[in-house]
Design a protein around this motif. Structure first.
Motif, PDB file in Angstrom:
ATOM      1  N   UNK A  16       1.384  -0.711  -0.327  1.00 33.54           N
ATOM      2  CA  UNK A  16       0.230  -0.116  -0.163  1.00 33.54           C
ATOM      3  C   UNK A  16       1.149   0.850   0.194  1.00 33.54           C
ATOM      4  N   UNK A  17       2.125   1.011   0.772  1.00 36.32           N
ATOM      5  CA  UNK A  17       2.644   2.019   0.921  1.00 36.32           C
ATOM      6  C   UNK A  17       3.251   2.952   0.136  1.00 36.32           C
ATOM      7  N   UNK A  18       3.785   1.490  -0.995  1.00 35.00           N
ATOM      8  CA  UNK A  18       5.011   1.838  -1.883  1.00 35.00           C
ATOM      9  C   UNK A  18       4.909   2.484  -3.088  1.00 35.00           C
ATOM     10  N   UNK A  19       3.217   1.942  -4.063  1.00 38.04           N
ATOM     11  CA  UNK A  19       3.366   2.892  -5.226  1.00 38.04           C
ATOM     12  C   UNK A  19       4.241   1.842  -6.273  1.00 38.04           C
ATOM     13  N   UNK A  20       3.607   2.848  -7.784  1.00 36.19           N
ATOM     14  CA  UNK A  20       4.307   1.982  -8.375  1.00 36.19           C
ATOM     15  C   UNK A  20       4.813   3.423  -8.920  1.00 36.19           C
ATOM     16  N   UNK A  21       5.992   2.701  -9.109  1.00 41.10           N
ATOM     17  CA  UNK A  21       7.237   4.130 -10.769  1.00 41.10           C
ATOM     18  C   UNK A  21       6.325   4.117 -11.329  1.00 41.10           C
TER      19      UNK A  21
ATOM     20  N   UNK B 252     -10.834   8.667   3.534  1.00 34.57           N
ATOM     21  CA  UNK B 252     -10.553   7.234   4.940  1.00 34.57           C
ATOM     22  C   UNK B 252     -11.128   6.063   4.539  1.00 34.57           C
ATOM     23  N   UNK B 253     -10.703   4.640   3.751  1.00 35.72           N
ATOM     24  CA  UNK B 253     -11.238   3.557   3.595  1.00 35.72           C
ATOM     25  C   UNK B 253     -11.366   3.120   4.362  1.00 35.72           C
ATOM     26  N   UNK B 254     -12.204   2.641   4.943  1.00 30.14           N
ATOM     27  CA  UNK B 254     -12.041   2.521   6.678  1.00 30.14           C
ATOM     28  C   UNK B 254     -11.400   0.722   6.790  1.00 30.14           C
ATOM     29  N   UNK B 255     -10.672  -0.156   7.268  1.00 25.65           N
ATOM     30  CA  UNK B 255     -10.418  -1.845   7.531  1.00 25.65           C
ATOM     31  C   UNK B 255     -11.175  -1.955   7.944  1.00 25.65           C
ATOM     32  N   UNK B 256     -11.533  -4.161   7.304  1.00 31.98           N
ATOM     33  CA  UNK B 256     -12.942  -4.356   7.948  1.00 31.98           C
ATOM     34  C   UNK B 256     -12.936  -4.510   9.567  1.00 31.98           C
TER      35      UNK B 256
ATOM     36  N   UNK C   1      -1.390   5.343   5.303  1.00 36.81           N
ATOM     37  CA  UNK C   1      -2.540   4.497   5.837  1.00 36.81           C
ATOM     38  C   UNK C   1      -2.409   4.700   7.467  1.00 36.81           C
ATOM     39  N   UNK C   2      -3.414   4.504   8.202  1.00 33.53           N
ATOM     40  CA  UNK C   2      -4.042   5.286   9.186  1.00 33.53           C
ATOM     41  C   UNK C   2      -4.157   4.481   9.859  1.00 33.53           C
ATOM     42  N   UNK C   3      -3.195   4.591  11.465  1.00 31.78           N
ATOM     43  CA  UNK C   3      -2.892   3.486  12.382  1.00 31.78           C
ATOM     44  C   UNK C   3      -4.257   3.929  13.565  1.00 31.78           C
TER      45      UNK C   3
ATOM     46  N   UNK D 256      -7.138   3.220   5.384  1.00 35.48           N
ATOM     47  CA  UNK D 256      -6.084   3.938   4.227  1.00 35.48           C
ATOM     48  C   UNK D 256      -6.768   4.677   3.503  1.00 35.48           C
ATOM     49  N   UNK D 257      -5.997   5.695   3.259  1.00 35.81           N
ATOM     50  CA  UNK D 257      -6.309   6.830   2.055  1.00 35.81           C
ATOM     51  C   UNK D 257      -6.673   6.192   0.612  1.00 35.81           C
TER      52      UNK D 257
END
Lengths: 208, 595
Positions: free
Chosen positions: B181-186, B444-448, B216-218, B437-438
């Protein structure tokens, strides 16, 4: 295709005798050629076109210059915004805030009292905060190695004992000279290991 | 002559036909690969935020300043109207203050022989690089890189994790778990380039746009996290513990608001990091919980109708079971306690007399519903499931020691989560660490969401909660955890610590898990200290950390002082109990019932 052929067909028809144009005399000079309106119009159009093109080009060039300088400015501002938000994140992080609050002499709040607005009843006893509520801040990610200090003092003690023993031996032998640490009684290794360990921030010399 | 010319041209013709006709596609490919150039735009790594949107980790732009010694030697500066060549020495004295480097060190780099590429300094901020660039020193250039900064530093190191500084690849923690999720695609751009370096106009150009990493939101609360970490760190140092952890779990949702570990590490300073301290011990280390585990025995006993809070228990000084003579913490004359008193005073013998009346099969079911023996839905890298032995392994002494928290293992998170179930009226909310995650539009797309697990009935939970309030009462084991004006429910734990290195018990685990105000708790706080060298009891060692964190939460939430409880429970039976009384638990009754 068939159409082309159909229209081409009359060309193959038997030629008629061409009619000859009658001969006539043309004047040696043409006196007047209109009133010049057409020429003026052409020149005007040409000029207008050229000027328009020039203006367009200038505008384009100017636009691209503006674009360039704005892009540069945008990059600078972008970098600045990045740097500032980084600074904000740093300055507003809990540890930075706590450190700053402590350096300003702030302490944790004391016990609080509560007033029930509906009944006007007071519960709890409020006490003013004192320096006893000061928050000690831990900044080292791991505890200071305790073993080092103990080891150092043990080694110091051992060396002192060794030096004392050496002095006693020297006295017995009748020599007045102060023995050097590292000679005879004090084993050389003891003095050598003393040096790195006596530094307070040395690497943790754990024995276990 | 004509023949020769004809032959030569025939050869040319055949070759032309071969190149253009037969090998056309291969030749085209070769030419294309010569012309086409692929340039890569690195993706920006997403942020890690706390529950309030405070930054826990973010990527920033940095530059690696490089130099070409040959070109730098040509450096000129304008003195008045004339340009004067000052060379490497001049460049060094101009650049050094900007980069915060030593002039002589810099000059040595600028005059290095036999190379045209010298790395001057890494991790230079964009502002500084602009100043250096403005000097116009020939041969000084910069390569754009990314750096990861962690504003909370060591307070959250083991949880948030860290990336490798060289290539930003994840090493541990959330960085590792949510790397995709964090790294993305170059992004890539493929274009055709002429020999002189310019893009060929009108040539084919393929753009794959860069997809930056997502945020990512904790569930972590940065302020609370820092406070818990700081209080824990101070305590670990003071009691000389080898390590410790502290957790805060929200009662209503099971969201983990703080996970502190100490010793910890600072992800901003990997150079001084002990690899062992990168572990998130609160989730990754399973240990024998000790007396905090009595909660499960009592929950089962109340729910199965074995005891009520007032059930009398005759507690002798020694209890013979499985060929051993079990004892309590300290010697005592035969005590006449209530079941409430047994847990308040943390009596092993009393707990055995109660717990042995429940079938191990039933008890193991309670362990599992309390969340022990399986990994939490957090799924943290390296997270431990703990170990709850199957009912058929409940034989010998371990059948009894498991009743008071030995001979099985659980993580700090699992134990704190078990207390969350009691604080939440018997409904255990599986713990979570990620809010969501945003997405691309920044929402925000909430975690299940997790479904709650009914562990015990609401009545049992309320009763048990009131019983463990006596732990912080006048006769309990946790006077250090008391908060003036508030009802505090909790349990101390003092367990033998199993040391992996010595393969045997070595030292203790001192713990306290609790919540306040007990009548309407919002948070559960668990504190665990392993192998302390000063003292061993959970109440005295872990209690003060609980007290600090809990009173902060009470003050922050503005919880008013607790009213007196309507449930009147006592620690002492109040009179001498009779072993022949069928309602009193005792060694005599156990014998009568064939236990």
């Amino acid at each position: 295709m068939s159409q082309t052929i159909a229209t081409a067909r009359p060309l193959r028809a038997p030629r008629r005798v061409p009619s000859v144009a009658p001969l006539r005399v043309i004047p040696t000079r043409i006196g007047t050629s209109g009133n010049g309106a057409f020429g003026t119009l052409c020149i005007a159009l040409l000029t207008l076109g050229l000027v328009g093109l020039l203006l367009l080009n200038t505008a384009l060039a100017e636009g691209s210059l503006t674009l360039g300088s704005l892009q540069k400015e945008s990059r600078v501002l972008d970098a600045r915004a990045g740097a500032l938000s980084e600074q904000i994140a740093q300055a507003s992080s809990s540890n930075a805030l706590a450190a700053r609050a402590t350096s300003l002499g702030m302490v944790r709040a004391g016990q609080r009292g509560y007033i029930d607005l509906a009944s006007g009843k007071v519960s709890g006893t409020a006490y003013p905060a004192t320096t006893l509520q000061k928050v000690p801040i831990v900044v080292a990610p791991m505890p200071a190695p305790r073993v080092v200090t103990r080891l150092t003092s043990a080694l110091d003690g051992a060396t002192e004992a060794a030096v004392a023993a050496a002095r006693a031996v020297a006295r017995l032998a009748g020599t007045a000279a102060t023995p050097k640490v590292g000679e005879s009684a004090a084993p050389p290794s003891a003095t050598e290991t003393l040096d790195p360990i006596s530094k307070p921030a040395g690497s943790p010399a754990t024995t276990r | 002559m004509l023949g020769v010319i004809l032959a030569v041209f025939t050869v040319f013709g055949v070759q032309l036909f071969r190149v253009q006709g037969l090998d056309a596609s291969a030749t085209q490919r070769a030419a294309m690969s010569k012309r086409s150039v692929k340039s890569v735009t690195p993706a920006m790594r997403g942020q890690i935020l706390d529950t309030n949107g405070r930054v826990l980790a973010e990527s920033v732009e940095r530059f690696t300043v490089v130099g070409d010694p040959v070109a730098i030697a040509q450096y000129q500066v304008k003195v008045g109207d004339v340009r004067e060549k000052v060379g490497a020495a001049g460049a060094a004295s101009d650049v050094a203050p900007l980069l915060g480097m030593d002039t002589s060190d810099l000059e040595a780099r600028f005059t290095r022989a036999g190379t045209r590429y010298v790395i001057v300094k890494k991790e230079v901020t964009p502002a500084v690089w602009r100043q250096v660039k403005a000097l116009g020193v020939p041969g000084i250039a910069a390569e754009r890189t990314a750096a990861r900064v962690y504003p909370l530093g060591m307070a959250l190191g083991p949880v948030v994790g860290v990336v490798r500084p060289s290539d930003q690849s994840p090493l541990s923690g959330i960085e590792y778990q949510f790397d995709r999720t964090l790294s993305g695609t170059p992004g890539t751009t493929v274009y055709e380039r002429a020999r002189d370096g310019y893009v060929i106009p009108g040539s084919e150009r393929v753009d794959t746009p860069v997809v930056n990493g997502r945020t990512v939101r904790l569930t972590i609360d940065a302020d609370l996290q820092w406070l818990a970490e700081n209080a824990l760190a101070k305590r670990v140092q003071d009691v000389g513990a080898k390590e410790g952890s502290a957790l805060v779990v929200e009662v209503a949702t099971g969201k983990v608001r703080a996970i502190a570990n100490y010793p910890s590490f600072d992800p901003n300073d990997l150079g001084h990091t002990n690899l062992d301290h990168m572990r998130n011990g609160a989730l990754d280390d399973a240990f024998e919980p000790g007396s905090t585990g009595k909660l499960i025995t009592f929950a089962a006993a109340l729910q199965e109708g074995v005891i009520t809070p007032g059930t009398g228990v005759i507690v002798p000084n020694r209890l013979p079971r499985a060929g051993m003579r079990f004892k309590d913490n300290e010697n005592h004359p035969t005590e006449y306690l209530t079941a409430t008193g047994v847990i308040a005073k943390s009596s092993n013998i009393g707990t055995m007399l109660i717990g042995e009346r429940i079938d191990p099969k039933v008890l193991v079911g309670y362990f599992h519903r309390f969340g022990l023996g399986s990994r939490s839905p957090i799924g943290f890298p390296g997270e431990s499931a703990g170990d709850v032995p199957a009912p058929k392994l409940w034989v010998g002494a371990s059948r009894y020691t498991r009743l008071f928290g030995q001979a099985y293992s659980a993580t700090g998170l699992q134990m704190t989560s078990a207390y969350q179930a009691i604080a939440n009226k018997g409904l255990r909310m599986p713990p979570t660490l990620v809010e969501g995650t945003m997405n691309d539009s920044g929402t925000l797309v909430p975690a299940p969401a997790q479904r709650g697990v009914r562990v015990v009935s609401e009545k049992t939970a309320t009763t048990l909660s009131r019983m463990i309030e006596e732990v912080t009462g006048p006769d309990g084991t946790a006077s250090d955890a008391r908060i003036k004006g508030y009802r505090v429910a909790g349990k101390t734990g003092t367990a033998d610590f199993y040391d992996q290195r010595t393969r045997g018990y070595n030292g203790f685990t001192a713990s306290f898990i609790g919540y306040a105000p007990a009548e309407a708790p919002k948070y559960v706080v668990g504190v665990f200290l392993h192998q302390p060298t000063a003292g061993m009891f959970g109440g005295a060692l872990a209690g003060p950390v609980f007290n600090q964190v809990m009173s902060y939460l009470i003050q922050r939430d503005g919880d008013p002082p607790s009213p007196k409880s309507s449930l009147d429970y006592h620690v002492w039976a109040g009179h001498k109990l009779s072993a022949s009384d069928p309602n009193v638990l005792s060694q005599a009754r156990a014998k009568r019932d064939g236990l």
